[in-house]
Write a protein that holds these residues in place. Structure first.
Motif, short mmCIF file in Angstrom:
data_model
loop_
_atom_site.label_atom_id
_atom_site.label_comp_id
_atom_site.label_asym_id
_atom_site.label_seq_id
_atom_site.Cartn_x
_atom_site.Cartn_y
_atom_site.Cartn_z
N GLY A 1 22.39 39.25 31.85
CA GLY A 1 23.10 39.73 33.03
C GLY A 1 23.11 41.25 33.11
O GLY A 1 22.96 41.83 34.19
N GLY B 1 21.49 43.38 36.06
CA GLY B 1 22.36 44.30 36.78
C GLY B 1 21.83 45.71 36.80
O GLY B 1 21.83 46.37 37.85
N TYR C 1 20.62 47.69 40.13
CA TYR C 1 21.25 48.97 40.44
C TYR C 1 20.18 50.05 40.63
O TYR C 1 20.27 50.86 41.55
CB TYR C 1 22.22 49.37 39.34
CG TYR C 1 23.10 50.53 39.70
CD1 TYR C 1 24.28 50.34 40.40
CD2 TYR C 1 22.75 51.83 39.35
CE1 TYR C 1 25.09 51.41 40.74
CE2 TYR C 1 23.55 52.91 39.69
CZ TYR C 1 24.72 52.68 40.38
OH TYR C 1 25.51 53.74 40.72
N LEU D 1 26.67 43.99 45.40
CA LEU D 1 26.44 43.54 44.03
C LEU D 1 27.73 43.55 43.22
O LEU D 1 28.00 42.62 42.45
CB LEU D 1 25.40 44.43 43.34
CG LEU D 1 23.96 44.30 43.83
CD1 LEU D 1 23.09 45.38 43.21
CD2 LEU D 1 23.41 42.93 43.50
N LEU D 2 28.55 44.58 43.39
CA LEU D 2 29.83 44.64 42.67
C LEU D 2 30.77 43.54 43.14
O LEU D 2 31.47 42.91 42.32
CB LEU D 2 30.47 46.01 42.85
CG LEU D 2 29.83 47.15 42.08
CD1 LEU D 2 30.38 48.48 42.56
CD2 LEU D 2 30.05 46.98 40.60
N LEU E 1 29.59 40.31 41.66
CA LEU E 1 29.98 40.28 40.25
C LEU E 1 31.46 39.92 40.11
O LEU E 1 31.85 39.15 39.24
CB LEU E 1 29.69 41.63 39.59
CG LEU E 1 30.08 41.76 38.12
CD1 LEU E 1 29.28 40.80 37.27
CD2 LEU E 1 29.89 43.18 37.67
N GLY E 2 32.29 40.46 41.01
CA GLY E 2 33.71 40.13 40.99
C GLY E 2 33.97 38.67 41.28
O GLY E 2 34.81 38.03 40.64
N THR F 1 31.85 36.10 40.77
CA THR F 1 31.42 35.30 39.62
C THR F 1 32.37 35.47 38.43
O THR F 1 32.62 34.52 37.70
CB THR F 1 29.99 35.64 39.20
OG1 THR F 1 29.89 37.03 38.91
CG2 THR F 1 29.00 35.28 40.29
N THR F 2 32.91 36.67 38.26
CA THR F 2 33.88 36.90 37.19
C THR F 2 35.13 36.08 37.42
O THR F 2 35.65 35.45 36.51
CB THR F 2 34.24 38.40 37.10
OG1 THR F 2 33.06 39.14 36.86
CG2 THR F 2 35.24 38.66 36.01
N TYR G 1 34.30 32.34 36.85
CA TYR G 1 33.98 32.05 35.46
C TYR G 1 35.20 32.12 34.54
O TYR G 1 35.27 31.43 33.53
CB TYR G 1 32.91 33.03 34.96
CG TYR G 1 32.45 32.77 33.56
CD1 TYR G 1 31.63 31.69 33.27
CD2 TYR G 1 32.83 33.60 32.52
CE1 TYR G 1 31.20 31.45 31.98
CE2 TYR G 1 32.42 33.37 31.22
CZ TYR G 1 31.60 32.29 30.96
OH TYR G 1 31.18 32.06 29.68
N GLY H 1 38.16 40.56 38.13
CA GLY H 1 37.30 40.08 39.21
C GLY H 1 37.78 40.51 40.57
O GLY H 1 37.00 40.95 41.42
N LEU I 1 37.03 44.17 41.01
CA LEU I 1 35.61 44.38 41.32
C LEU I 1 35.30 44.03 42.76
O LEU I 1 34.51 44.72 43.42
CB LEU I 1 34.74 43.55 40.37
CG LEU I 1 34.57 44.10 38.97
CD1 LEU I 1 33.91 43.05 38.08
CD2 LEU I 1 33.75 45.36 39.00
#
Length: 75
Positions: free
Chosen positions: A12, A16, A20, A38-39, A42-43, A45-46, A49, A60, A63
């Protein structure tokens, strides 16, 4: 130790950093929009998860908020 989780983290990070670097080559404002998206992704998925780990879910949400700010306000 969960070796799979560590491997996924390393993969990951590589993805990433690659995305970027690609996004930074785009002309403004598209570079900020893509980096913000993208951020925010990521938030999301965080948050998904984390499953019950509140401080990671808070990370998350932070983000997601920063990604939206970066995409639409901070150019």
């Amino acid at each position: 130790m969960n070796l799979y989780r560590q491997l996924m983290g390393a993969v990951g990070l590589m993805i990433g950093f690659g995305l970027y670097a690609f996004a930074d080559r785009l002309s403004p404002p598209w570079n900020s929009v893509l980096i913000g998206a993208l951020l925010a992704a990521l938030g999301v998925t965080t948050f998904v998860y984390a499953r019950g780990e509140r401080w990671i879910q808070v990370l998350g949400v932070i983000l997601i908020a920063y990604g939206a700010l970066r995409a639409f306000v901070l150019h």
